[in-house]
Design an enzyme around this catalytic site. Structure first.
Site, PDB file in Angstrom:
ATOM      1  N   SER A  14      11.689-110.039  63.765  1.00 27.59           N
ATOM      2  CA  SER A  14      12.844-110.747  64.336  1.00 27.59           C
ATOM      3  C   SER A  14      13.938-109.770  64.714  1.00 27.59           C
ATOM      4  CB  SER A  14      13.358-111.767  63.319  1.00 27.59           C
ATOM      5  OG  SER A  14      12.308-112.672  62.967  1.00 27.59           O
ATOM      6  N   ASP A  33      11.529-107.831  60.029  1.00 26.03           N
ATOM      7  CA  ASP A  33      11.662-106.724  60.985  1.00 26.03           C
ATOM      8  C   ASP A  33      11.178-107.100  62.376  1.00 26.03           C
ATOM      9  OD1 ASP A  33       8.982-106.752  60.354  1.00 26.03           O
ATOM     10  OD2 ASP A  33       8.973-104.780  59.411  1.00 26.03           O
ATOM     11  N   ARG A  65      -0.063-117.039  30.849  1.00 33.17           N
ATOM     12  CA  ARG A  65      -0.167-116.379  29.537  1.00 33.17           C
ATOM     13  C   ARG A  65      -0.693-117.353  28.478  1.00 33.17           C
ATOM     14  NH1 ARG A  65       1.745-111.608  28.085  1.00 33.17           N
ATOM     15  NH2 ARG A  65       2.979-110.354  29.536  1.00 33.17           N
ATOM     16  N   ARG A 114       7.185-118.583  65.628  1.00 30.32           N
ATOM     17  CA  ARG A 114       6.788-117.276  66.157  1.00 30.32           C
ATOM     18  C   ARG A 114       6.543-117.493  67.640  1.00 30.32           C
ATOM     19  NH1 ARG A 114       4.269-116.199  60.291  1.00 30.32           N
ATOM     20  NH2 ARG A 114       5.851-114.739  59.610  1.00 30.32           N
ATOM     21  N   ASP A 153       9.560-110.615  51.318  1.00 31.23           N
ATOM     22  CA  ASP A 153       8.811-109.377  51.068  1.00 31.23           C
ATOM     23  C   ASP A 153       9.650-108.206  50.590  1.00 31.23           C
ATOM     24  OD1 ASP A 153       6.111-109.505  53.553  1.00 31.23           O
ATOM     25  OD2 ASP A 153       6.689-110.797  51.888  1.00 31.23           O
ATOM     26  N   THR A 196      13.588-112.505  54.374  1.00 27.45           N
ATOM     27  CA  THR A 196      12.145-112.465  54.102  1.00 27.45           C
ATOM     28  C   THR A 196      11.945-112.274  52.613  1.00 27.45           C
ATOM     29  OG1 THR A 196      10.083-111.212  54.414  1.00 27.45           O
ATOM     30  CG2 THR A 196      12.119-109.970  54.607  1.00 27.45           C
ATOM     31  N   ASP A 208      10.847-105.972  52.446  1.00 30.24           N
ATOM     32  CA  ASP A 208      10.243-104.834  53.173  1.00 30.24           C
ATOM     33  C   ASP A 208      11.152-104.327  54.284  1.00 30.24           C
ATOM     34  OD1 ASP A 208       8.039-106.658  55.488  1.00 30.24           O
ATOM     35  OD2 ASP A 208      10.074-107.053  54.780  1.00 30.24           O
ATOM     36  N   GLY A 255       8.778-115.431  59.054  1.00 22.54           N
ATOM     37  CA  GLY A 255       8.469-116.131  57.807  1.00 22.54           C
ATOM     38  C   GLY A 255       9.755-116.644  57.161  1.00 22.54           C
ATOM     39  N   ARG A 274       2.650-108.346  52.671  1.00 24.65           N
ATOM     40  CA  ARG A 274       1.618-107.772  53.573  1.00 24.65           C
ATOM     41  C   ARG A 274       1.650-106.256  53.555  1.00 24.65           C
ATOM     42  NH1 ARG A 274       2.375-111.494  58.889  1.00 24.65           N
ATOM     43  NH2 ARG A 274       4.489-111.224  58.184  1.00 24.65           N
TER      44      ARG A 274
HETATM   45  P1  ADP Z   1       9.309-111.416  60.834  1.00 26.78           P
HETATM   46  O1  ADP Z   1      10.643-111.467  61.507  1.00 26.78           O
HETATM   47  O2  ADP Z   1       9.260-112.210  59.556  1.00 26.78           O
HETATM   48  O3  ADP Z   1       8.775-110.013  60.734  1.00 26.78           O
HETATM   49  P2  ADP Z   1       7.476-111.807  63.061  1.00 26.78           P
HETATM   50  O4  ADP Z   1       7.011-110.397  63.014  1.00 26.78           O
HETATM   51  O5  ADP Z   1       6.488-112.903  63.224  1.00 26.78           O
HETATM   52  O6  ADP Z   1       8.290-112.239  61.774  1.00 26.78           O
HETATM   53  O7  ADP Z   1       8.545-111.920  64.278  1.00 26.78           O
HETATM   54  C1  ADP Z   1       9.166-113.184  64.527  1.00 26.78           C
HETATM   55  C2  ADP Z   1       9.403-113.341  66.023  1.00 26.78           C
HETATM   56  O8  ADP Z   1      10.225-112.272  66.487  1.00 26.78           O
HETATM   57  C3  ADP Z   1       8.136-113.226  66.863  1.00 26.78           C
HETATM   58  O9  ADP Z   1       7.429-114.460  66.940  1.00 26.78           O
HETATM   59  C4  ADP Z   1       8.714-112.852  68.226  1.00 26.78           C
HETATM   60  O10 ADP Z   1       9.177-114.013  68.885  1.00 26.78           O
HETATM   61  C5  ADP Z   1       9.892-111.969  67.839  1.00 26.78           C
HETATM   62  N1  ADP Z   1       9.510-110.562  67.948  1.00 26.78           N
HETATM   63  C6  ADP Z   1       8.768-109.856  67.061  1.00 26.78           C
HETATM   64  N2  ADP Z   1       8.612-108.584  67.494  1.00 26.78           N
HETATM   65  C7  ADP Z   1       9.245-108.501  68.702  1.00 26.78           C
HETATM   66  C8  ADP Z   1       9.435-107.477  69.691  1.00 26.78           C
HETATM   67  N3  ADP Z   1       8.934-106.242  69.508  1.00 26.78           N
HETATM   68  N4  ADP Z   1      10.144-107.774  70.810  1.00 26.78           N
HETATM   69  C9  ADP Z   1      10.642-109.012  71.003  1.00 26.78           C
HETATM   70  N5  ADP Z   1      10.506-110.028  70.125  1.00 26.78           N
HETATM   71  C10 ADP Z   1       9.815-109.774  68.989  1.00 26.78           C
HETATM   72  O1  F6P Z   2       6.506-111.986  55.670  1.00 27.88           O
HETATM   73  C1  F6P Z   2       6.619-112.908  54.633  1.00 27.88           C
HETATM   74  C2  F6P Z   2       5.264-113.485  54.323  1.00 27.88           C
HETATM   75  O2  F6P Z   2       5.409-114.461  53.354  1.00 27.88           O
HETATM   76  C3  F6P Z   2       4.249-112.451  53.856  1.00 27.88           C
HETATM   77  O3  F6P Z   2       4.444-112.070  52.515  1.00 27.88           O
HETATM   78  C4  F6P Z   2       2.967-113.201  54.087  1.00 27.88           C
HETATM   79  O4  F6P Z   2       1.832-112.366  54.157  1.00 27.88           O
HETATM   80  C5  F6P Z   2       3.254-113.861  55.424  1.00 27.88           C
HETATM   81  O5  F6P Z   2       4.658-114.082  55.485  1.00 27.88           O
HETATM   82  C6  F6P Z   2       2.516-115.171  55.612  1.00 27.88           C
HETATM   83  O6  F6P Z   2       2.771-115.570  56.950  1.00 27.88           O
HETATM   84  P1  F6P Z   2       2.568-117.119  57.345  1.00 27.88           P
HETATM   85  O7  F6P Z   2       3.626-117.896  56.639  1.00 27.88           O
HETATM   86  O8  F6P Z   2       2.744-117.120  58.854  1.00 27.88           O
HETATM   87  O9  F6P Z   2       1.185-117.498  56.898  1.00 27.88           O
END
Ligand code: ADP
Ligand code: F6P
Length: 322
Positions: A108, A106, A157, A75, A130, A128, A132, A14, A174
């Site tokens: 990424s 996390d 308001r 992604r 979030d 991000t 988080d 994101g 999330r």
């Molecule tokens: P964020 O980094 O915001 O949490 P995602 O969870 O969508 O976003 O992860 C972004 C990209 O990171 C995924 O589309 C994937 O290519 C890569 N990725 C996520 N988890 C893993 C993993 N366990 N191993 C390898 N690549 C991952």
């Molecule tokens: O992880 C950041 C975030 O903005 C979350 O707060 C939200 O739920 C999610 O990404 C939305 O994902 P997407 O942009 O893929 O709809």
């Protein structure tokens, strides 16, 4: 001795406001240290595609104030596979790139860990909205997202006061309620629903009724998406108390706009820090700022940890919204 000759930077997951400031800091810091720097377009997807270009100082001119990410993000399911990761690593080696800075959440970070396991030294930056990610007080984009929510509630308001009506505001997050918590405290919300705290909707309804009896002309209920849907919360409150709430779902508006000075400064500090850690020979780490100090923590520890929810701040928000 400089431990890396060339580094690459990418944004993933994101997007968030301040990612461009971080990219700018990585590029300018690398060049200032005599290290060649490359940009990967569209995150891990672009890495597998070999969409990689060398950057110079002008490549990141006039972007510090821009939301989103000029490197775009994607992604990639393919990068979840060993084969995809090996193709990505091969593209990096072919260009002599021996260090990668990943700006994302996390998920990424888990990808960065995989690259590190393949011998490409990586550093993660917490990009991000979030907030988080563990081992950093704040993530890049969080401050800006909170400001957007507070500004929206300021606008709500006016109409709530005119109509003596309450609002339920659904915000992003999330798995983490920090946007709701910080925006709720800053807006004087009467109720803050987050995934980290048990929700007693009946008690919230009773509290709103008590506030109305005391002369409060409206109440603000802020809901993190990880705790539920705003429409459902409004329906439950109406059923329990006859209090009619209008629902506002802020959605992706929270992800745009110019980054605040705090996010620009956080991004600049972290981007430069990540470059200096790579040059010093570090890798497999996630960068963060804890009580103002720059820190680098094993990525494995960061992704295994859950961000601590600030219950003291939550209780303060409730104590002050009588
Ligand atoms: P964020 O980094 O915001 O949490 P995602 O969870 O969508 O976003 O992860 C972004 C990209 O990171 C995924 O589309 C994937 O290519 C890569 N990725 C996520 N988890 C893993 C993993 N366990 N191993 C390898 N690549 C991952
Ligand atoms: O992880 C950041 C975030 O903005 C979350 O707060 C939200 O739920 C999610 O990404 C939305 O994902 P997407 O942009 O893929 O709809």
């Amino acid at each position: 001795m400089v431990a890396v000759q060339s580094i690459a930077v990418l944004t993933s997951g994101g997007d968030s406001q301040g990612m461009n400031a971080a990219v700018r800091a990585v590029v300018r810091s690398a060049l200032a240290h005599g290290v060649r720097v490359y940009a990967v377009q569209r995150g891990y997807h672009g890495l597998i595609q070999g969409d990689i270009r060398e950057m110079d100082a002008r490549s990141v001119g006039d972007i510090i104030q821009r939301g989103g990410t000029i490197l775009q993000t994607a992604r990639s399911k393919e990068f979840m596979t060993r084969e995809g990761q090996e193709v990505a690593a091969a593209h990096l080696r072919a260009l002599g790139i021996d260090g990668v800075i990943v700006i994302g959440g996390d998920g990424s970070y888990q990808g960065a860990q995989k690259l590190h396991d393949l011998g490409i030294r990586t550093m993660g930056l917490p990009g991000t909205i979030d907030n988080d990610i563990a081992y950093t007080d704040y993530t890049i984009g969080f401050d800006t997202a909170v400001g957007i929510v507070v500004d929206a509630i300021n606008k709500l308001r006016d109409t709530m006061t005119s109509h003596e009506r309450s609002s339920v505001v659904e915000v992003m997050g999330r798995h983490c309620g920090d946007i709701a918590l910080y925006a709720g405290l800053a807006s004087g919300a009467e109720a803050i629903l987050v995934p980290e705290m048990a929700i007693d909707i009946k008690a919230i309804a009773q509290r709103m009724q008590m506030h109305a009896c005391r002369g409060k002309r409206h109440s603000i209920v802020i809901v993190a998406e990880g705790a539920g849907r705003g429409a459902d919360v409004a329906a439950q409150l109406y059923a329990l108390s006859d209090i009619e709430c209008r629902v506002t779902v802020l959605g992706h508006i929270q992800r745009g706009g110019t980054p605040t000075p705090n996010d620009r400064i956080l991004a600049s500090r972290l981007g430069d820090f990540a470059v200096r850690r790579l040059i010093a020979g570090d890798g497999g780490k996630a960068c963060g700022v804890i009580q103002g100090q720059l820190v680098a923590t094993d990525i494995a520890a960061v992704v295994a940890a859950r961000k601590r929810f600030d219950t003291d701040l939550y209780e303060l928000a409730m104590r002050l919204s009588q």
